[in-house]
Design a protein around this motif. Structure first.
Motif, PDB file in Angstrom:
ATOM      1  N   ALA A  27       0.802  -1.220   0.000  1.00  0.00           N
ATOM      2  CA  ALA A  27       0.000   0.000   0.000  1.00  0.00           C
ATOM      3  C   ALA A  27       0.841   1.279   0.000  1.00  0.00           C
ATOM      4  CB  ALA A  27      -0.928   0.012   1.205  1.00  0.00           C
ATOM      5  N   LEU A  28       2.167   1.163  -0.071  1.00  0.00           N
ATOM      6  CA  LEU A  28       3.007   2.364  -0.083  1.00  0.00           C
ATOM      7  C   LEU A  28       2.869   3.097  -1.408  1.00  0.00           C
ATOM      8  CD1 LEU A  28       6.375   0.941   1.341  1.00  0.00           C
ATOM      9  CD2 LEU A  28       4.695   2.343   2.557  1.00  0.00           C
ATOM     10  N   SER A  29       3.114   4.386  -1.378  1.00  0.00           N
ATOM     11  CA  SER A  29       3.166   5.150  -2.630  1.00  0.00           C
ATOM     12  C   SER A  29       4.421   4.729  -3.388  1.00  0.00           C
ATOM     13  CB  SER A  29       3.225   6.647  -2.331  1.00  0.00           C
ATOM     14  OG  SER A  29       4.478   6.973  -1.739  1.00  0.00           O
ATOM     15  N   ALA A  30       4.467   5.034  -4.663  1.00  0.00           N
ATOM     16  CA  ALA A  30       5.637   4.696  -5.470  1.00  0.00           C
ATOM     17  C   ALA A  30       6.896   5.343  -4.901  1.00  0.00           C
ATOM     18  CB  ALA A  30       5.426   5.137  -6.920  1.00  0.00           C
ATOM     19  N   GLU A  31       6.769   6.583  -4.418  1.00  0.00           N
ATOM     20  CA  GLU A  31       7.922   7.294  -3.872  1.00  0.00           C
ATOM     21  C   GLU A  31       8.410   6.647  -2.579  1.00  0.00           C
ATOM     22  OE1 GLU A  31       4.994   8.858  -4.786  1.00  0.00           O
ATOM     23  OE2 GLU A  31       5.792   9.489  -6.729  1.00  0.00           O
ATOM     24  N   ALA A  32       7.477   6.291  -1.692  1.00  0.00           N
ATOM     25  CA  ALA A  32       7.849   5.661  -0.424  1.00  0.00           C
ATOM     26  C   ALA A  32       8.482   4.291  -0.672  1.00  0.00           C
ATOM     27  CB  ALA A  32       6.636   5.532   0.489  1.00  0.00           C
ATOM     28  N   PHE A  33       7.939   3.534  -1.628  1.00  0.00           N
ATOM     29  CA  PHE A  33       8.508   2.227  -1.960  1.00  0.00           C
ATOM     30  C   PHE A  33       9.925   2.388  -2.512  1.00  0.00           C
ATOM     31  CE2 PHE A  33       9.193  -1.213  -5.089  1.00  0.00           C
ATOM     32  CZ  PHE A  33       9.213  -2.287  -4.215  1.00  0.00           C
ATOM     33  N   ALA A  34      10.103   3.334  -3.431  1.00  0.00           N
ATOM     34  CA  ALA A  34      11.428   3.560  -4.016  1.00  0.00           C
ATOM     35  C   ALA A  34      12.444   3.986  -2.957  1.00  0.00           C
ATOM     36  CB  ALA A  34      11.337   4.613  -5.124  1.00  0.00           C
ATOM     37  N   GLU A  35      12.004   4.762  -1.979  1.00  0.00           N
ATOM     38  CA  GLU A  35      12.895   5.216  -0.917  1.00  0.00           C
ATOM     39  C   GLU A  35      13.306   4.058   0.005  1.00  0.00           C
ATOM     40  OE1 GLU A  35      12.636   8.214   2.862  1.00  0.00           O
ATOM     41  OE2 GLU A  35      11.759   8.897   0.972  1.00  0.00           O
ATOM     42  N   ALA A  36      12.386   3.148   0.281  1.00  0.00           N
ATOM     43  CA  ALA A  36      12.658   2.024   1.181  1.00  0.00           C
ATOM     44  C   ALA A  36      13.349   0.855   0.477  1.00  0.00           C
ATOM     45  CB  ALA A  36      11.354   1.546   1.812  1.00  0.00           C
ATOM     46  N   LEU A  37      13.270   0.791  -0.844  1.00  0.00           N
ATOM     47  CA  LEU A  37      13.774  -0.366  -1.592  1.00  0.00           C
ATOM     48  C   LEU A  37      15.258  -0.665  -1.381  1.00  0.00           C
ATOM     49  CD1 LEU A  37      12.989  -2.638  -3.515  1.00  0.00           C
ATOM     50  CD2 LEU A  37      13.449  -1.074  -5.421  1.00  0.00           C
ATOM     51  N   ASP A  74       8.120  -2.444   3.453  1.00  0.00           N
ATOM     52  CA  ASP A  74       7.028  -1.956   4.294  1.00  0.00           C
ATOM     53  C   ASP A  74       7.534  -1.612   5.692  1.00  0.00           C
ATOM     54  OD1 ASP A  74       4.954  -2.003   2.449  1.00  0.00           O
ATOM     55  OD2 ASP A  74       4.135  -3.915   3.133  1.00  0.00           O
ATOM     56  N   ALA A  75       8.360  -2.503   6.260  1.00  0.00           N
ATOM     57  CA  ALA A  75       8.883  -2.262   7.613  1.00  0.00           C
ATOM     58  C   ALA A  75       9.786  -1.036   7.642  1.00  0.00           C
ATOM     59  CB  ALA A  75       9.638  -3.493   8.109  1.00  0.00           C
ATOM     60  N   PHE A  76      10.670  -0.909   6.665  1.00  0.00           N
ATOM     61  CA  PHE A  76      11.560   0.253   6.634  1.00  0.00           C
ATOM     62  C   PHE A  76      10.780   1.539   6.421  1.00  0.00           C
ATOM     63  CE2 PHE A  76      15.113  -2.776   5.515  1.00  0.00           C
ATOM     64  CZ  PHE A  76      15.814  -2.568   6.684  1.00  0.00           C
ATOM     65  N   ALA A  77       9.733   1.492   5.599  1.00  0.00           N
ATOM     66  CA  ALA A  77       8.924   2.692   5.371  1.00  0.00           C
ATOM     67  C   ALA A  77       8.215   3.118   6.658  1.00  0.00           C
ATOM     68  CB  ALA A  77       7.906   2.435   4.266  1.00  0.00           C
ATOM     69  N   GLU A  78       7.793   2.154   7.471  1.00  0.00           N
ATOM     70  CA  GLU A  78       7.089   2.483   8.709  1.00  0.00           C
ATOM     71  C   GLU A  78       8.039   2.851   9.841  1.00  0.00           C
ATOM     72  OE1 GLU A  78       3.870   0.675  11.894  1.00  0.00           O
ATOM     73  OE2 GLU A  78       4.183  -0.355   9.986  1.00  0.00           O
ATOM     74  N   TYR A  79       9.139   2.100   9.999  1.00  0.00           N
ATOM     75  CA  TYR A  79       9.998   2.257  11.174  1.00  0.00           C
ATOM     76  C   TYR A  79      11.356   2.896  10.892  1.00  0.00           C
ATOM     77  CZ  TYR A  79       6.704  -0.999  13.302  1.00  0.00           C
ATOM     78  OH  TYR A  79       5.575  -1.603  13.775  1.00  0.00           O
ATOM     79  N   GLY A  80      11.778   2.978   9.635  1.00  0.00           N
ATOM     80  CA  GLY A  80      13.124   3.449   9.332  1.00  0.00           C
ATOM     81  C   GLY A  80      14.127   2.357   9.666  1.00  0.00           C
ATOM     82  N   GLU A  81      15.408   2.691   9.675  1.00  0.00           N
ATOM     83  CA  GLU A  81      16.431   1.693   9.947  1.00  0.00           C
ATOM     84  C   GLU A  81      16.897   1.717  11.397  1.00  0.00           C
ATOM     85  OE1 GLU A  81      19.421   0.854   6.866  1.00  0.00           O
ATOM     86  OE2 GLU A  81      18.477   2.480   5.739  1.00  0.00           O
ATOM     87  N   GLY A  82      16.575   2.782  12.114  1.00  0.00           N
ATOM     88  CA  GLY A  82      17.039   2.921  13.493  1.00  0.00           C
ATOM     89  C   GLY A  82      16.078   2.324  14.491  1.00  0.00           C
TER      90      GLY A  82
END
Length: 127
Positions: A27-37, A74-82
């Motif tokens: 369900a992420l936007s294309a931009e959010a998916f590309a950023e987390a990929l 999905d996890a990185f988009a929600e929580y980041g890496e930290g």
């Protein structure tokens, strides 16, 4: 964005946004998916030893590898890496705690491993 490119536009992305939406149900936007990929590919690459689905894998294994990347994204988009935690701005606060001391990377790893279960792709030995 199905033909999305990888880092710095170098070649195709190992998992397309079209697969993320239709094959995984993300369900992420294309931009959010590309950023987390990129972080997701690093995560799954560390678990499998592969930064892309390999030709010698059958379709079930390749699909599981791609779904693992999507789950990690999905996890990185929600929580980041930290560290997983919360924040406050004035009286407004947001908390997305799972376990004290958990990081977004650990959440992504758990999500990816759940998708890889039973495939034989998750690395379990000494390098």
């Amino acid at each position: 964005m199905d033909g999305a490119t990888g880092a710095a536009g170098r070649g195709p992305a190992p998992v397309s946004y079209g697969f993320y939406l239709d094959g995984y149900g993300g369900a992420l936007s294309a931009e959010a998916f590309a950023e987390a990929l990129p972080a997701a590919v690093r995560c799954v690459g560390a678990l499998t030893g592969a930064r892309d689905a390999r030709e010698e894998w059958d379709e079930d294994q390749a699909g599981a590898w791609r779904r693992a990347v999507c789950a990690a994204a999905d996890a990185f988009a929600e929580y980041g890496e930290g560290r997983v935690g919360g924040f406050s701005v004035g009286s407004f606060s947001v908390t997305n705690y799972r376990d004290e001391g958990t990081t977004g990377s650990e959440v992504a790893r758990e999500a990816a491993l759940a998708e890889l279960a039973g495939t034989g792709l998750a690395f379990a030995g000494v390098r």
